[in-house]
Design a protein around this motif. Structure first.
Motif, PDB file in Angstrom:
ATOM      1  N   GLU A  43       0.835  -1.200   0.000  1.00  0.00           N
ATOM      2  CA  GLU A  43       0.000   0.000   0.000  1.00  0.00           C
ATOM      3  C   GLU A  43       0.874   1.256   0.000  1.00  0.00           C
ATOM      4  O   GLU A  43       0.481   2.303  -0.525  1.00  0.00           O
ATOM      5  CB  GLU A  43      -0.931  -0.017   1.221  1.00  0.00           C
ATOM      6  CG  GLU A  43      -1.666   1.281   1.485  1.00  0.00           C
ATOM      7  CD  GLU A  43      -2.695   1.624   0.416  1.00  0.00           C
ATOM      8  OE1 GLU A  43      -3.162   2.778   0.395  1.00  0.00           O
ATOM      9  OE2 GLU A  43      -3.015   0.728  -0.394  1.00  0.00           O
ATOM     10  N   GLU A  44       2.047   1.143   0.561  1.00  0.00           N
ATOM     11  CA  GLU A  44       2.944   2.296   0.639  1.00  0.00           C
ATOM     12  C   GLU A  44       3.864   2.391  -0.568  1.00  0.00           C
ATOM     13  O   GLU A  44       4.738   3.250  -0.620  1.00  0.00           O
ATOM     14  CB  GLU A  44       3.799   2.209   1.924  1.00  0.00           C
ATOM     15  CG  GLU A  44       3.008   1.971   3.193  1.00  0.00           C
ATOM     16  CD  GLU A  44       1.943   3.047   3.442  1.00  0.00           C
ATOM     17  OE1 GLU A  44       2.205   4.217   3.059  1.00  0.00           O
ATOM     18  OE2 GLU A  44       0.884   2.725   3.986  1.00  0.00           O
ATOM     19  N   LEU A  45       3.681   1.497  -1.548  1.00  0.00           N
ATOM     20  CA  LEU A  45       4.607   1.457  -2.684  1.00  0.00           C
ATOM     21  C   LEU A  45       3.848   1.487  -4.008  1.00  0.00           C
ATOM     22  O   LEU A  45       3.622   0.458  -4.631  1.00  0.00           O
ATOM     23  CB  LEU A  45       5.480   0.198  -2.608  1.00  0.00           C
ATOM     24  CG  LEU A  45       6.490   0.129  -1.460  1.00  0.00           C
ATOM     25  CD1 LEU A  45       7.113  -1.245  -1.378  1.00  0.00           C
ATOM     26  CD2 LEU A  45       7.570   1.199  -1.659  1.00  0.00           C
ATOM     27  N   PRO A  46       3.427   2.669  -4.469  1.00  0.00           N
ATOM     28  CA  PRO A  46       2.878   2.763  -5.819  1.00  0.00           C
ATOM     29  C   PRO A  46       3.966   2.447  -6.838  1.00  0.00           C
ATOM     30  O   PRO A  46       5.156   2.396  -6.511  1.00  0.00           O
ATOM     31  CB  PRO A  46       2.404   4.217  -5.914  1.00  0.00           C
ATOM     32  CG  PRO A  46       3.192   4.948  -4.886  1.00  0.00           C
ATOM     33  CD  PRO A  46       3.457   3.977  -3.779  1.00  0.00           C
ATOM     34  N   THR A  47       3.577   2.247  -8.076  1.00  0.00           N
ATOM     35  CA  THR A  47       4.512   1.731  -9.080  1.00  0.00           C
ATOM     36  C   THR A  47       5.686   2.662  -9.357  1.00  0.00           C
ATOM     37  O   THR A  47       6.764   2.198  -9.743  1.00  0.00           O
ATOM     38  CB  THR A  47       3.764   1.453 -10.395  1.00  0.00           C
ATOM     39  OG1 THR A  47       3.054   2.641 -10.785  1.00  0.00           O
ATOM     40  CG2 THR A  47       2.785   0.316 -10.236  1.00  0.00           C
ATOM     41  N   ASN A  48       5.515   3.969  -9.177  1.00  0.00           N
ATOM     42  CA  ASN A  48       6.642   4.878  -9.436  1.00  0.00           C
ATOM     43  C   ASN A  48       7.736   4.757  -8.384  1.00  0.00           C
ATOM     44  O   ASN A  48       8.844   5.258  -8.578  1.00  0.00           O
ATOM     45  CB  ASN A  48       6.152   6.321  -9.532  1.00  0.00           C
ATOM     46  CG  ASN A  48       5.519   6.804  -8.234  1.00  0.00           C
ATOM     47  OD1 ASN A  48       4.789   6.063  -7.580  1.00  0.00           O
ATOM     48  ND2 ASN A  48       5.806   8.032  -7.855  1.00  0.00           N
ATOM     49  N   LEU A  49       7.444   4.097  -7.273  1.00  0.00           N
ATOM     50  CA  LEU A  49       8.453   3.856  -6.242  1.00  0.00           C
ATOM     51  C   LEU A  49       9.073   2.473  -6.369  1.00  0.00           C
ATOM     52  O   LEU A  49       9.830   2.040  -5.494  1.00  0.00           O
ATOM     53  CB  LEU A  49       7.839   4.029  -4.847  1.00  0.00           C
ATOM     54  CG  LEU A  49       7.299   5.428  -4.511  1.00  0.00           C
ATOM     55  CD1 LEU A  49       6.788   5.463  -3.085  1.00  0.00           C
ATOM     56  CD2 LEU A  49       8.359   6.497  -4.741  1.00  0.00           C
ATOM     57  N   LEU A  50       8.748   1.784  -7.454  1.00  0.00           N
ATOM     58  CA  LEU A  50       9.304   0.462  -7.717  1.00  0.00           C
ATOM     59  C   LEU A  50      10.104   0.546  -9.017  1.00  0.00           C
ATOM     60  O   LEU A  50       9.582   0.263 -10.103  1.00  0.00           O
ATOM     61  CB  LEU A  50       8.188  -0.584  -7.843  1.00  0.00           C
ATOM     62  CG  LEU A  50       7.327  -0.819  -6.599  1.00  0.00           C
ATOM     63  CD1 LEU A  50       6.127  -1.688  -6.930  1.00  0.00           C
ATOM     64  CD2 LEU A  50       8.159  -1.463  -5.496  1.00  0.00           C
ATOM     65  N   PRO A  51      11.347   0.965  -8.968  1.00  0.00           N
ATOM     66  CA  PRO A  51      12.149   1.156 -10.185  1.00  0.00           C
ATOM     67  C   PRO A  51      12.196  -0.114 -11.037  1.00  0.00           C
ATOM     68  O   PRO A  51      12.431  -1.213 -10.536  1.00  0.00           O
ATOM     69  CB  PRO A  51      13.540   1.512  -9.643  1.00  0.00           C
ATOM     70  CG  PRO A  51      13.277   2.067  -8.275  1.00  0.00           C
ATOM     71  CD  PRO A  51      12.094   1.303  -7.756  1.00  0.00           C
ATOM     72  N   GLY A  52      11.943   0.064 -12.322  1.00  0.00           N
ATOM     73  CA  GLY A  52      12.008  -1.061 -13.249  1.00  0.00           C
ATOM     74  C   GLY A  52      10.743  -1.876 -13.333  1.00  0.00           C
ATOM     75  O   GLY A  52      10.617  -2.751 -14.186  1.00  0.00           O
ATOM     76  N   PHE A  53       9.798  -1.617 -12.435  1.00  0.00           N
ATOM     77  CA  PHE A  53       8.583  -2.440 -12.397  1.00  0.00           C
ATOM     78  C   PHE A  53       7.804  -2.346 -13.703  1.00  0.00           C
ATOM     79  O   PHE A  53       7.403  -3.349 -14.290  1.00  0.00           O
ATOM     80  CB  PHE A  53       7.701  -2.009 -11.227  1.00  0.00           C
ATOM     81  CG  PHE A  53       6.416  -2.783 -11.103  1.00  0.00           C
ATOM     82  CD1 PHE A  53       6.358  -3.913 -10.308  1.00  0.00           C
ATOM     83  CD2 PHE A  53       5.259  -2.394 -11.781  1.00  0.00           C
ATOM     84  CE1 PHE A  53       5.176  -4.634 -10.195  1.00  0.00           C
ATOM     85  CE2 PHE A  53       4.081  -3.100 -11.675  1.00  0.00           C
ATOM     86  CZ  PHE A  53       4.041  -4.225 -10.881  1.00  0.00           C
ATOM     87  N   ALA A  54       7.555  -1.116 -14.166  1.00  0.00           N
ATOM     88  CA  ALA A  54       6.718  -0.927 -15.359  1.00  0.00           C
ATOM     89  C   ALA A  54       7.319  -1.627 -16.567  1.00  0.00           C
ATOM     90  O   ALA A  54       6.621  -2.324 -17.310  1.00  0.00           O
ATOM     91  CB  ALA A  54       6.537   0.564 -15.627  1.00  0.00           C
ATOM     92  N   ASP A  55       8.624  -1.439 -16.791  1.00  0.00           N
ATOM     93  CA  ASP A  55       9.261  -2.049 -17.964  1.00  0.00           C
ATOM     94  C   ASP A  55       9.231  -3.571 -17.880  1.00  0.00           C
ATOM     95  O   ASP A  55       8.996  -4.263 -18.884  1.00  0.00           O
ATOM     96  CB  ASP A  55      10.705  -1.555 -18.086  1.00  0.00           C
ATOM     97  CG  ASP A  55      10.769  -0.060 -18.385  1.00  0.00           C
ATOM     98  OD1 ASP A  55       9.780   0.485 -18.918  1.00  0.00           O
ATOM     99  OD2 ASP A  55      11.806   0.562 -18.076  1.00  0.00           O
ATOM    100  N   ALA A  56       9.474  -4.109 -16.695  1.00  0.00           N
ATOM    101  CA  ALA A  56       9.467  -5.560 -16.539  1.00  0.00           C
ATOM    102  C   ALA A  56       8.068  -6.133 -16.770  1.00  0.00           C
ATOM    103  O   ALA A  56       7.918  -7.205 -17.364  1.00  0.00           O
ATOM    104  CB  ALA A  56       9.971  -5.934 -15.148  1.00  0.00           C
ATOM    105  N   LEU A  57       7.050  -5.419 -16.311  1.00  0.00           N
ATOM    106  CA  LEU A  57       5.682  -5.884 -16.499  1.00  0.00           C
ATOM    107  C   LEU A  57       5.309  -5.911 -17.980  1.00  0.00           C
ATOM    108  O   LEU A  57       4.758  -6.902 -18.479  1.00  0.00           O
ATOM    109  CB  LEU A  57       4.711  -4.981 -15.731  1.00  0.00           C
ATOM    110  CG  LEU A  57       3.216  -5.272 -15.923  1.00  0.00           C
ATOM    111  CD1 LEU A  57       2.883  -6.697 -15.508  1.00  0.00           C
ATOM    112  CD2 LEU A  57       2.375  -4.274 -15.124  1.00  0.00           C
ATOM    113  N   VAL A  58       5.621  -4.837 -18.693  1.00  0.00           N
ATOM    114  CA  VAL A  58       5.277  -4.780 -20.116  1.00  0.00           C
ATOM    115  C   VAL A  58       6.096  -5.804 -20.902  1.00  0.00           C
ATOM    116  O   VAL A  58       5.627  -6.349 -21.901  1.00  0.00           O
ATOM    117  CB  VAL A  58       5.501  -3.354 -20.666  1.00  0.00           C
ATOM    118  CG1 VAL A  58       5.260  -3.307 -22.167  1.00  0.00           C
ATOM    119  CG2 VAL A  58       4.574  -2.373 -19.956  1.00  0.00           C
TER     120      VAL A  58
END
Length: 929
Positions: A43-58
């Motif tokens: 809950e305290e970690l939206p995706t912009n606070l998870l470096p690399g998350f978006a690219d890895a998901l896509v």
């Protein structure tokens, strides 16, 4: 994902609960899956606070790059990922994309935080197949957790493959899917009746069924004929159609002798086979026949094998629907083409890698299977699996052109010679099939087969459509269209009218009134209510049937041509409506009942739930709304169709003026007019004002005293008028509807027991008790006027369900004490989480408060058991008294009253207005005081 720049806590995103909505619901107009997920530490970690998350998901799911999300443009979701969004929202999009991977084009979804919960979210998304949709949600959550902190035991590629296989196994085959898609395009409703291909198209009396390409119109005799290949060819030959010479035998020696007489080459095939299994072609001598016989024999369920003259030429499938050619395809047997480099085995593997190929009929093409027959055929061509064919060399792997053995198809629909088309259509008529696959062997379908030497070698019942809808070469043919044209000719209805009734009080009575009106017109009415499922006034199931499963049962009944559904709050919250839309949606009232359950804590939230029925009204439908209820009035904004108001408001009031203004603009309403002669129900439409009925002449209103049933009758009249009933039929229906036990069990049923007037009613909440109390006052006054004593004692047996709020129970007791001289408090058999005596104690507490305020009640008594309470009320009353029993199990209570005799008085705790107690039975333990 292992490129996160900063350490994160161990992810614990989890699914708290899951729910499947099978129709319009509080979240959307269509079916949806609802997951409650808990993000935990995430809950305290939206995706912009998870470096690399978006690219890895896509990278894992490239299709997410096309999601628009709230931005309304391609790539909007990826933008949200980089800007920062919560992982519940991410799980929603993953679940939608996973369903895309199995061919389910789902795009709807929303994620909202659970009210009052810091880390919990409602994740809602569309689904096509229930099991696939739920599995998509589970895999989505697992993927999010793995991306945040990789789990060595989680292999997403393998999990995705398992998910896709699962989706393909539960999916319709291409033929069934084509027909369902065509039905949907014509707004024909459908229901899947099993886990395979049995589907109902249409509703009630209008329904048709399909199983793959067999339909309700398919003759079982014709199917039997087509299943017997020898009989089929005999009938076709007798009709003068070109067929090969053939005969059925049982032994290999008979096969050899017959083949010699017929002349080589010959064909061996199982008498009752299908999909080309066991068909052995081009057998040129006795040895070939002996070698092939076991294969054909093993595929024959009856042990019969056909020996047939071999016709040379190409393999064509002619699809005949409703007596007319719909499509023609050339079927090319499974093969590979050499390139001078790859071996046969490598060529087969390369061909099977085509994403269009799958196992069996799950995809538009079937994978080529290299079995013993394929190896033998390779040997005849001088090849083995490890040999390299020459460039452009065609290597046959089967002799039959069936799609199920890995063949391909070429569309030839508009190339066939008219004479061949006529032969195929005649063959279907001779066998008697509404949908038939006529197999031609001919040198060229563009030339007459009678001249070129071709013949019909087989007629198939339930032929597959995929070679026509998804040809390997050529244009697809929309063969589902003539199927639907045949089942539902233009102008033929597929839906039955549906009237849905909801509200806090009065649903069942109003539903029964509407059903009774249309029964009088001659309709076969299917009705669901809290009493059960009723079809044509016959009770099919006795239970609380106010939910979506019961509605589905009615829509499946082939006798029903009109449906009336009582729609309860619980069913909407649990599964949605269970059907797509209702032609007329009725909302009677919204009162504070069932609050504190399933997240509904306020009356405004309850109104949102009830409004689902209004939202399910189509543009050509009607919403019948109670103008006297402010919460119901607001639902007008939710209606896509037209609104019909009903109101008991006095002329000149703000509500009445608003309703009359609505009618002056062409609207409809049902109102009440007062006069010295009584109250008249009036139907308004535009400038017309039409008298319907005097309320005191309607049996259900008890001479107009039962105000609640006056209102119910007005709602029923408005709904019936909106559904097309004439005023005469509505008037006749209301005049013949009474609240007898047989017509309306548990709703103001009146019986006489040893001179006492006993009313049995389901009243279980404070608003209902208020209206029931008004009826008690009027009835008691009438009985007193007719009594020689000039007075009547009123005794009420009251209770409520244990899942109501404490304050609601107290209010029920408080209102009851204002209308009864004696209040007997009982409890239901099912306590719904309460301890014995707790419900009675809370009701009694409310009654005592009212007594202290000077209420009518002079005696408060507690008898927990329902039958004991009924017996006690009778025993402590006198002839001429009025007894009202608010029941839980109405059938048991009515049986007790009808067989009433002298009963032993049960133990009872009594409390007088002055607060003193007396106990009739010294062994009885007082409760609730």
């Amino acid at each position: 994902m292992n490129d996160l720049a900063t350490p994160v806590p161990k992810p614990d995103l989890r699914i708290v609960s899951s729910r499947v909505y099978r129709g319009p619901n509080v979240w959307h107009y269509e079916q949806a899956i609802h997951l409650v997920v808990d993000l935990g530490v995430l809950e305290e970690l939206p995706t912009n606070l998870l470096p690399g998350f978006a690219d890895a998901l896509v990278e894992r799911l490239p299709g997410l790059a096309g999601h628009s999300c709230s931005r309304g443009r391609r790539g909007g979701f990826v933008e949200r990922l980089h800007e920062g969004t919560w992982l519940g929202h991410v799980a929603e999009h993953i679940a939608l994309q996973l369903q895309q991977a199995v061919g389910h084009d789902m795009r709807r979804g929303k994620t909202r935080q659970v009210t009052g919960e810091h880390s919990q979210y409602n994740v809602i998304y569309a689904y096509y197949d229930e099991s696939v949709g739920l599995a998509a949600g589970e895999l989505a959550v697992a993927l999010v957790n793995d991306l945040v902190a990789p789990d060595p035991g989680f292999d997403f590629a393998a999990e995705l493959e398992r998910f896709i296989v699962r989706g393909e196994r539960t999916a319709f085959g291409p033929s069934t899917q084509a027909i369902v898609d065509e039905a949907v395009s014509r707004d024909i409703p459908w229901l899947r009746l099993n886990t395979s291909s049995l589907v109902q198209l249409g509703q009630g009396v209008h329904q048709q069924r399909i199983r793959a390409t067999m339909t309700s119109k398919t003759s079982s005799v014709a199917v039997d004929i087509a299943s017997n290949k020898e009989l089929t060819l005999t009938l076709l030959a007798a009709a003068g159609l070109p067929v090969p010479r053939s005969k059925a035998i049982r032994t290999v020696d008979e096969a050899v002798r017959l083949a010699s007489r017929t002349g080589f080459p010959v064909v061996l095939k199982p008498l009752d086979g299908n999909h080309g299994r066991g068909v052995m072609l081009d057998l040129g001598d006795e040895d070939a026949v002996r070698a092939a016989f076991p294969t054909a024999y093993e595929e024959s369920r009856g042990g019969w094998v056909i020996v047939e003259s071999f016709i040379t030429g190409r393999d064509y499938r002619c699809l005949v629907i409703g007596g007319k050619i719909a499509a023609i395809a050339e079927r090319v047997p499974a093969h590979v083409v050499g390139d001078g480099i790859a071996t046969v085995a490598e060529l087969v593997e390369r061909t099977n890698a085509d994403p269009r190929r799958g196992v069996g009929h799950e995809k538009v093409l079937t994978r080529i299977k290299v079995d013993a027959a394929a190896v033998a055929l390779l040997t005849e061509q001088g090849l083995g699996l490890d040999d390299v064919p020459a460039a452009d060399q065609t290597v046959q792997l089967t002799l039959t052109g069936n799609m199920s053995t890995g063949g391909i198809s070429i569309d030839r629909t508009f190339e066939a010679h008219p004479e061949n088309v006529e032969i195929a259509e005649e063959a279907a008529r001779v066998v008697g099939l509404d949908i038939a696959g006529i197999d031609f062997i001919a040198p060229d379908i563009t030339q007459p087969v009678r001249e070129t030497g071709g013949a019909i070698c087989e007629v198939n019942a339930a032929p597959g459509f995929r070679m026509h809808t998804h040809p390997t070469e050529g244009d697809p043919q929309y063969v589902a269209k003539p199927v639907i044209d045949m089942l539902f000719p233009p102008g033929t209805p597929s839906r039955i009218p549906i009237v849905a009734v909801t509200g806090t009080n009065g649903k069942t009575t109003t539903s029964r009134m509407i059903a009774h009106i249309f029964k009088g017109i001659g309709r076969k009415v299917g009705m669901t209510s809290t009493d059960g499922v009723v079809v044509d006034e016959r009770l099919l199931i006795r239970s609380d049937a106010s939910g979506p499963r019961s509605a589905k049962m009615v829509l499946q009944n082939p006798r029903v041509d009109f449906a009336v559904f009582e729609v309860a709050r619980g069913g909407i919250l649990r599964e949605g409506l269970g059907y797509e839309r209702n032609d007329v949606g009725v909302v009677l009232n919204v009162q504070p009942d069932h609050l504190g359950l399933r997240g509904i804590d306020t009356i405004e939230q309850l109104a949102e739930v009830k409004a689902v029925v209004v939202e399910a009204v189509p543009r050509n439908g009607f919403a019948v709304l109670n103008a006297d209820d402010p919460l119901v009035r607001r639902m007008q904004r939710r209606c896509s169709g037209r609104v019909v108001w009903f109101t008991m408001a006095e002329p000149g009031s703000e509500v009445r003026d608003s309703v009359e203004d609505h009618c002056r603009r062409g609207g409809r309403a049902v109102v009440l007019e007062h006069s010295d002669l009584g109250d008249m129900i009036i139907v308004l439409e535009g400038k017309r004002s039409m008298q319907l009925a005097w309320t005191h002449l309607l049996p259900a209103t008890f001479g107009g005293r039962a105000t609640m049933n006056v209102q119910n009758a007005m709602a029923a009249a408005a709904a019936a008028f909106a559904a097309g009933a004439s005023l005469h039929d509505i008037r006749q229906g209301l005049r013949t509807f009474s609240t007898t036990y047989y017509l309306s069990p548990g709703r103001l049923n009146e019986v006489t027991v040893e001179g006492r007037t006993v009313i049995v009613d389901y009243c279980h909440n404070a608003p209902g008790m208020r209206m029931l109390g008004d009826f008690v006052d009027k009835t008691a006054d009438q009985l007193a006027a007719a009594s020689s004593l000039g007075r009547v004692s009123r005794i009420g047996v009251v209770s409520t369900a244990g899942d109501r709020r404490d304050d609601d129970m107290r209010e029920l007791g408080h209102i009851a004490a204002q209308h009864f001289d004696v209040v007997v408090v009982r409890e239901d058999a099912q306590l719904r989480g309460r301890v014995r005596g707790e419900v009675a104690g809370l009701i009694a507490e409310g009654a005592r408060t009212a007594m202290a305020e000077g209420a009518r009640c002079r005696q408060l008594e507690t008898v927990l058991d329902e039958i004991d309470a009924t017996r006690h009320a009778i025993a402590r009353s006198n002839s001429g008294d009025l007894i009202v029993i608010c029941v839980d199990q109405h059938a048991v209570v009515m049986s007790e009253l009808e067989s009433y005799g002298h009963q032993a008085q049960p133990g009872v705790s009594r409390e007088s207005q002055d607060g003193s107690h007396s106990v009739a039975d010294p062994d009885y333990v007082p409760t609730g005081h």
